[in-house]
Scaffold this motif. Sequence first.
Motif, PDB file in Angstrom:
ATOM      1  N   LYS A 116       0.820  -1.211   0.000  1.00 22.36           N
ATOM      2  CA  LYS A 116       0.000   0.000   0.000  1.00 22.36           C
ATOM      3  C   LYS A 116       0.853   1.259   0.000  1.00 22.36           C
ATOM      4  CE  LYS A 116      -3.695  -2.124   2.802  1.00 22.36           C
ATOM      5  NZ  LYS A 116      -4.485  -1.982   4.055  1.00 22.36           N
ATOM      6  N   ASP A 117       0.201   2.374  -0.333  1.00 30.59           N
ATOM      7  CA  ASP A 117       0.785   3.705  -0.186  1.00 30.59           C
ATOM      8  C   ASP A 117      -0.087   4.470   0.803  1.00 30.59           C
ATOM      9  OD1 ASP A 117       2.896   3.454  -2.107  1.00 30.59           O
ATOM     10  OD2 ASP A 117       1.397   3.646  -3.688  1.00 30.59           O
ATOM     11  N   ASN A 118       0.555   5.028   1.814  1.00 31.30           N
ATOM     12  CA  ASN A 118      -0.206   5.746   2.832  1.00 31.30           C
ATOM     13  C   ASN A 118       0.719   6.732   3.537  1.00 31.30           C
ATOM     14  OD1 ASN A 118      -2.304   6.522   4.459  1.00 31.30           O
ATOM     15  ND2 ASN A 118      -2.629   4.521   5.414  1.00 31.30           N
ATOM     16  N   THR A 119       0.142   7.739   4.142  1.00 29.31           N
ATOM     17  CA  THR A 119       0.909   8.702   4.927  1.00 29.31           C
ATOM     18  C   THR A 119       0.215   8.911   6.263  1.00 29.31           C
ATOM     19  OG1 THR A 119       1.756   9.859   2.973  1.00 29.31           O
ATOM     20  CG2 THR A 119       1.812  11.046   5.058  1.00 29.31           C
ATOM     21  N   TRP A 120       1.012   8.814   7.333  1.00 30.31           N
ATOM     22  CA  TRP A 120       0.496   9.002   8.685  1.00 30.31           C
ATOM     23  C   TRP A 120       1.167  10.244   9.268  1.00 30.31           C
ATOM     24  CZ3 TRP A 120      -2.443   4.555  10.357  1.00 30.31           C
ATOM     25  CH2 TRP A 120      -2.335   3.453   9.511  1.00 30.31           C
ATOM     26  N   GLU A 146       6.467   2.753  26.967  1.00 33.04           N
ATOM     27  CA  GLU A 146       6.456   4.130  26.487  1.00 33.04           C
ATOM     28  C   GLU A 146       5.769   4.236  25.139  1.00 33.04           C
ATOM     29  OE1 GLU A 146      10.291   5.650  24.754  1.00 33.04           O
ATOM     30  OE2 GLU A 146      11.102   3.902  25.802  1.00 33.04           O
ATOM     31  N   GLU A 147       5.348   5.463  24.826  1.00 32.73           N
ATOM     32  CA  GLU A 147       4.749   5.748  23.531  1.00 32.73           C
ATOM     33  C   GLU A 147       5.843   6.231  22.575  1.00 32.73           C
ATOM     34  OE1 GLU A 147       1.834   5.350  22.354  1.00 32.73           O
ATOM     35  OE2 GLU A 147       0.504   5.058  24.068  1.00 32.73           O
ATOM     36  N   PHE A 148       5.659   5.954  21.298  1.00 32.89           N
ATOM     37  CA  PHE A 148       6.577   6.433  20.268  1.00 32.89           C
ATOM     38  C   PHE A 148       5.747   7.238  19.277  1.00 32.89           C
ATOM     39  CE2 PHE A 148       8.107   2.368  21.857  1.00 32.89           C
ATOM     40  CZ  PHE A 148       9.403   2.679  22.252  1.00 32.89           C
ATOM     41  N   THR A 149       5.979   8.546  19.224  1.00 31.04           N
ATOM     42  CA  THR A 149       5.177   9.411  18.364  1.00 31.04           C
ATOM     43  C   THR A 149       5.992   9.875  17.158  1.00 31.04           C
ATOM     44  OG1 THR A 149       5.792  11.357  19.680  1.00 31.04           O
ATOM     45  CG2 THR A 149       3.758  10.208  20.279  1.00 31.04           C
ATOM     46  N   PHE A 150       5.295  10.089  16.046  1.00 33.00           N
ATOM     47  CA  PHE A 150       5.937  10.481  14.800  1.00 33.00           C
ATOM     48  C   PHE A 150       5.256  11.724  14.240  1.00 33.00           C
ATOM     49  CE2 PHE A 150       5.847   5.889  15.254  1.00 33.00           C
ATOM     50  CZ  PHE A 150       7.172   5.517  15.084  1.00 33.00           C
ATOM     51  N   ASP A 151       6.051  12.626  13.689  1.00 37.56           N
ATOM     52  CA  ASP A 151       5.479  13.749  12.949  1.00 37.56           C
ATOM     53  C   ASP A 151       4.883  13.251  11.637  1.00 37.56           C
ATOM     54  OD1 ASP A 151       6.248  15.563  14.897  1.00 37.56           O
ATOM     55  OD2 ASP A 151       8.201  15.921  13.970  1.00 37.56           O
ATOM     56  N   LYS A 152       5.595  12.266  11.019  1.00 39.13           N
ATOM     57  CA  LYS A 152       5.135  11.754   9.736  1.00 39.13           C
ATOM     58  C   LYS A 152       5.716  10.368   9.490  1.00 39.13           C
ATOM     59  CE  LYS A 152       5.001  13.008   4.808  1.00 39.13           C
ATOM     60  NZ  LYS A 152       5.467  13.985   3.787  1.00 39.13           N
ATOM     61  N   VAL A 153       4.895   9.464   8.992  1.00 45.68           N
ATOM     62  CA  VAL A 153       5.335   8.125   8.605  1.00 45.68           C
ATOM     63  C   VAL A 153       4.825   7.854   7.199  1.00 45.68           C
ATOM     64  CG1 VAL A 153       5.169   5.651   9.057  1.00 45.68           C
ATOM     65  CG2 VAL A 153       5.344   7.246  10.970  1.00 45.68           C
ATOM     66  N   LYS A 251      33.396   1.355  16.768  1.00 44.45           N
ATOM     67  CA  LYS A 251      32.267   1.534  15.853  1.00 44.45           C
ATOM     68  C   LYS A 251      31.116   2.244  16.570  1.00 44.45           C
ATOM     69  CE  LYS A 251      31.054  -2.046  13.422  1.00 44.45           C
ATOM     70  NZ  LYS A 251      30.707  -3.455  13.081  1.00 44.45           N
ATOM     71  N   ILE A 252      30.659   3.350  15.992  1.00 46.88           N
ATOM     72  CA  ILE A 252      29.554   4.118  16.550  1.00 46.88           C
ATOM     73  C   ILE A 252      28.409   4.137  15.541  1.00 46.88           C
ATOM     74  CG2 ILE A 252      28.800   6.324  17.501  1.00 46.88           C
ATOM     75  CD1 ILE A 252      30.905   4.970  19.194  1.00 46.88           C
ATOM     76  N   LEU A 253      27.208   3.909  16.022  1.00 51.19           N
ATOM     77  CA  LEU A 253      26.018   3.956  15.178  1.00 51.19           C
ATOM     78  C   LEU A 253      25.424   5.360  15.258  1.00 51.19           C
ATOM     79  CD1 LEU A 253      23.832   2.450  13.490  1.00 51.19           C
ATOM     80  CD2 LEU A 253      22.674   1.973  15.659  1.00 51.19           C
ATOM     81  N   TYR A 254      25.372   6.055  14.113  1.00 51.51           N
ATOM     82  CA  TYR A 254      24.823   7.406  14.059  1.00 51.51           C
ATOM     83  C   TYR A 254      23.453   7.361  13.386  1.00 51.51           C
ATOM     84  CZ  TYR A 254      29.618   8.923  15.044  1.00 51.51           C
ATOM     85  OH  TYR A 254      30.848   9.111  15.616  1.00 51.51           O
ATOM     86  N   GLN A 255      22.478   8.048  13.988  1.00 52.55           N
ATOM     87  CA  GLN A 255      21.142   8.097  13.404  1.00 52.55           C
ATOM     88  C   GLN A 255      20.502   9.457  13.638  1.00 52.55           C
ATOM     89  OE1 GLN A 255      18.390   5.051  14.561  1.00 52.55           O
ATOM     90  NE2 GLN A 255      19.567   3.379  13.658  1.00 52.55           N
ATOM     91  N   ASN A 256      19.776   9.932  12.623  1.00 51.49           N
ATOM     92  CA  ASN A 256      18.878  11.073  12.788  1.00 51.49           C
ATOM     93  C   ASN A 256      17.484  10.515  13.017  1.00 51.49           C
ATOM     94  OD1 ASN A 256      20.831  13.129  12.251  1.00 51.49           O
ATOM     95  ND2 ASN A 256      20.671  12.642  10.066  1.00 51.49           N
ATOM     96  N   ILE A 257      16.782  10.994  14.015  1.00 51.27           N
ATOM     97  CA  ILE A 257      15.453  10.466  14.294  1.00 51.27           C
ATOM     98  C   ILE A 257      14.410  11.565  14.135  1.00 51.27           C
ATOM     99  CG2 ILE A 257      16.383   8.746  15.882  1.00 51.27           C
ATOM    100  CD1 ILE A 257      15.211  10.390  18.175  1.00 51.27           C
ATOM    101  N   ASP A 258      13.193  11.144  13.778  1.00 50.00           N
ATOM    102  CA  ASP A 258      12.112  12.109  13.587  1.00 50.00           C
ATOM    103  C   ASP A 258      10.908  11.798  14.460  1.00 50.00           C
ATOM    104  OD1 ASP A 258      11.254   9.825  12.383  1.00 50.00           O
ATOM    105  OD2 ASP A 258      10.927  10.694  10.400  1.00 50.00           O
ATOM    106  N   THR A 259      11.078  10.883  15.408  1.00 51.33           N
ATOM    107  CA  THR A 259       9.978  10.581  16.321  1.00 51.33           C
ATOM    108  C   THR A 259       9.872  11.664  17.382  1.00 51.33           C
ATOM    109  OG1 THR A 259      11.489   9.236  17.634  1.00 51.33           O
ATOM    110  CG2 THR A 259      10.151   8.100  16.011  1.00 51.33           C
ATOM    111  N   GLY A 260       8.687  11.786  17.960  1.00 55.22           N
ATOM    112  CA  GLY A 260       8.484  12.765  19.007  1.00 55.22           C
ATOM    113  C   GLY A 260       9.356  12.486  20.217  1.00 55.22           C
ATOM    114  N   VAL A 261       9.801  13.539  20.867  1.00 51.64           N
ATOM    115  CA  VAL A 261      10.674  13.421  22.033  1.00 51.64           C
ATOM    116  C   VAL A 261       9.927  13.915  23.259  1.00 51.64           C
ATOM    117  CG1 VAL A 261      12.813  14.225  23.092  1.00 51.64           C
ATOM    118  CG2 VAL A 261      12.767  13.630  20.664  1.00 51.64           C
TER     119      VAL A 261
END
Length: 344
Positions: A116-120, A146-153, A251-261
């Motif tokens: 599917k194609d969808n936007t949340w 805990e809750e995990f919130t997203f601006d957009k998925v 080794k370091i894992l780098y990530q940018n996240i967009d979930t609510g904080v």
Amino acid sequence: MKSRRSYINIIYEGKDITGELSPYLKGLSYTDNLDKGDSVTLSLTGDKWIKEWAILKGDKLKVEIGVINWRNEGDNRVLKCGTFTIDDLSFSGTPDTMNISGTSIDITKNLKGVKKDNTWENVSLKEIAQEISKTYSMDLFYDCTEEFTFDKVDQMKESDSSLLARISKEQGMAIKITMDKIIIFDEKTYEDKETVITFNKSNLMRYDLQCDDLEVYDGCELTFYDPILGEYLKGKYEAPASEFYKVKTGKILYQNIDTGVTGTTKEEKEKFLNERAKKILRNMNKNETKIKISHMGDPEYLAGITTKILGFGRYDGVYLITSVTHDINKGYNCSLDMRRRLDF
């Protein structure tokens, strides 16, 4: 002591066919997984399964494995394996043999197969899971603190089950889908439970232990742009030194996240990001030390149970069962996949 034995019960499309199958049953294999659907395979002799008895994909099987006088006289137990949808049929010879495979995910629904194609937007992981479970008339068991919130998925050419698996894993959570239930959970909760089984190297039929470093990191660093504070926030976590390495790998894992904080102040939000970095690092490093063992079968061997492993020196410790295959074929044996519990 009375002799011990194992047996199986098979319900096909609501009818008990155990007696009818028994003369033809060559073997049965049932796999219980921690973070994906379970499966079952029946091997039958003869060719009646493609003639007078036409077994079809999408038909339902219910399977049970039982034992009598197993560990001692009077030790009678039943493992209810669950309900499976037949999703694969194969026929070979000679001699004629039919293999019938089923999955605990209902293939007659669109949860797994339809992309599917969808936007949340402005939505939480739990809310997405609730909507998807409602769509397919399934129950949701959300076992996260805990809750995990997203601006957009964005869901692009992706099935609903793949979407849930992806966003759950990105937050360091695990997911399992069965015939009528979606389960999202924190694996650390299971790892921290009290051990109920002990395996000693001297009692194993076979074992294979691996220490892997391909996806093992010393630390995790997260970056998050906070539109309210108008600045980039960082979170990080450094794993304790591993007893299996002479020096740290760096080794370091780098990530940018967009979930609510969660939080209002910078300090509160960075504390949240530090905890999130820890969860993500655990998810990446969890398979550092794994073992696969073969042992006499037992209905109590289930995915999600913690065990003690002894006889392997520095590799002794608490392990989480991630998958168990119960095989009944001229006997009852189990093959168990486990991973060693992390120290953080």
